[in-house]
Design a protein around this motif. Structure first.
Motif, mmCIF file in Angstrom:
data_model
loop_
_atom_site.group_PDB
_atom_site.id
_atom_site.type_symbol
_atom_site.label_atom_id
_atom_site.label_comp_id
_atom_site.label_asym_id
_atom_site.label_seq_id
_atom_site.Cartn_x
_atom_site.Cartn_y
_atom_site.Cartn_z
ATOM 1 N N ASN A 266 0.840 -1.206 0.000
ATOM 2 C CA ASN A 266 0.000 0.000 0.000
ATOM 3 C C ASN A 266 0.876 1.259 0.000
ATOM 4 O O ASN A 266 0.603 2.224 -0.715
ATOM 5 N N GLN A 267 1.916 1.237 0.819
ATOM 6 C CA GLN A 267 2.836 2.359 0.873
ATOM 7 C C GLN A 267 3.528 2.543 -0.477
ATOM 8 O O GLN A 267 3.705 3.671 -0.948
ATOM 9 N N TYR A 268 3.887 1.414 -1.094
ATOM 10 C CA TYR A 268 4.534 1.487 -2.415
ATOM 11 C C TYR A 268 3.577 2.106 -3.426
ATOM 12 O O TYR A 268 3.949 2.977 -4.206
ATOM 13 N N THR A 269 2.331 1.662 -3.407
ATOM 14 C CA THR A 269 1.326 2.195 -4.335
ATOM 15 C C THR A 269 1.135 3.686 -4.110
ATOM 16 O O THR A 269 1.106 4.478 -5.063
ATOM 17 N N THR A 270 1.007 4.089 -2.844
ATOM 18 C CA THR A 270 0.825 5.507 -2.521
ATOM 19 C C THR A 270 2.038 6.326 -2.971
ATOM 20 O O THR A 270 1.903 7.391 -3.577
ATOM 21 N N THR A 271 3.214 5.782 -2.678
ATOM 22 C CA THR A 271 4.442 6.481 -3.067
ATOM 23 C C THR A 271 4.555 6.563 -4.579
ATOM 24 O O THR A 271 4.945 7.609 -5.129
ATOM 25 N N GLN B 40 2.092 6.566 -6.742
ATOM 26 C CA GLN B 40 1.109 7.543 -7.212
ATOM 27 C C GLN B 40 1.595 8.972 -6.953
ATOM 28 O O GLN B 40 1.455 9.860 -7.798
ATOM 29 N N ASP B 41 2.176 9.184 -5.761
ATOM 30 C CA ASP B 41 2.710 10.506 -5.430
ATOM 31 C C ASP B 41 3.834 10.881 -6.386
ATOM 32 O O ASP B 41 3.899 12.004 -6.887
ATOM 33 N N LEU B 42 4.710 9.923 -6.647
ATOM 34 C CA LEU B 42 5.809 10.165 -7.574
ATOM 35 C C LEU B 42 5.283 10.461 -8.965
ATOM 36 O O LEU B 42 5.781 11.367 -9.648
ATOM 37 N N ASN B 43 4.297 9.698 -9.410
ATOM 38 C CA ASN B 43 3.696 9.906 -10.728
ATOM 39 C C ASN B 43 3.055 11.294 -10.807
ATOM 40 O O ASN B 43 3.192 12.002 -11.809
#
Length: 109
Positions: A18-23, A25-28
């Motif tokens: 989940n943290q990877y996905t959030t990160t 998305q934030d990076l994108n």
């Protein structure tokens, strides 16, 4: 105990995912913002380059016009001086003609 440990690891793995996905998305999102800012900067640079080119061309045209104006003003001053001299000479000739006309008139009478 092994089941609890497995559940804890599974939970941590899910949190990490989940943290990877959030990160990601934030990076994108930040990448998209950076791309947009870069695009705007390139557009502004092109506009600034065009403005600089146009300004330089107009400045050159203005300098050419100033030189032309100065040349025309010099020519006008020369012509004005020439006309003043011709008027002065014409007045002298007119006076000489009047003097001779008066003299001829007096001689006949």
């Amino acid at each position: 105990m092994a089941a609890q440990e497995a559940n804890k690891l599974a939970l941590r793995a899910e949190e990490a995912a989940n943290q990877y996905t959030t990160t990601a998305q934030d990076l994108n999102s930040r990448y998209n913002l950076t791309t947009q800012a870069q695009s705007r900067a390139e557009t502004l640079k092109r506009r600034a380059d065009k403005l600089a080119t146009d300004t330089t061309a107009k400045l050159k045209k203005l300098k050419d016009m100033q030189e032309n104006f100065n040349a025309n003003e010099k020519r006008l001053n020369k012509l004005s001086t020439d006309i003043d001299e011709l008027n002065r000479r014409m007045a002298e000739y007119l006076q000489a003609i009047n003097d001779k006309a008066t003299n001829y008139y007096n001689c006949k009478t």
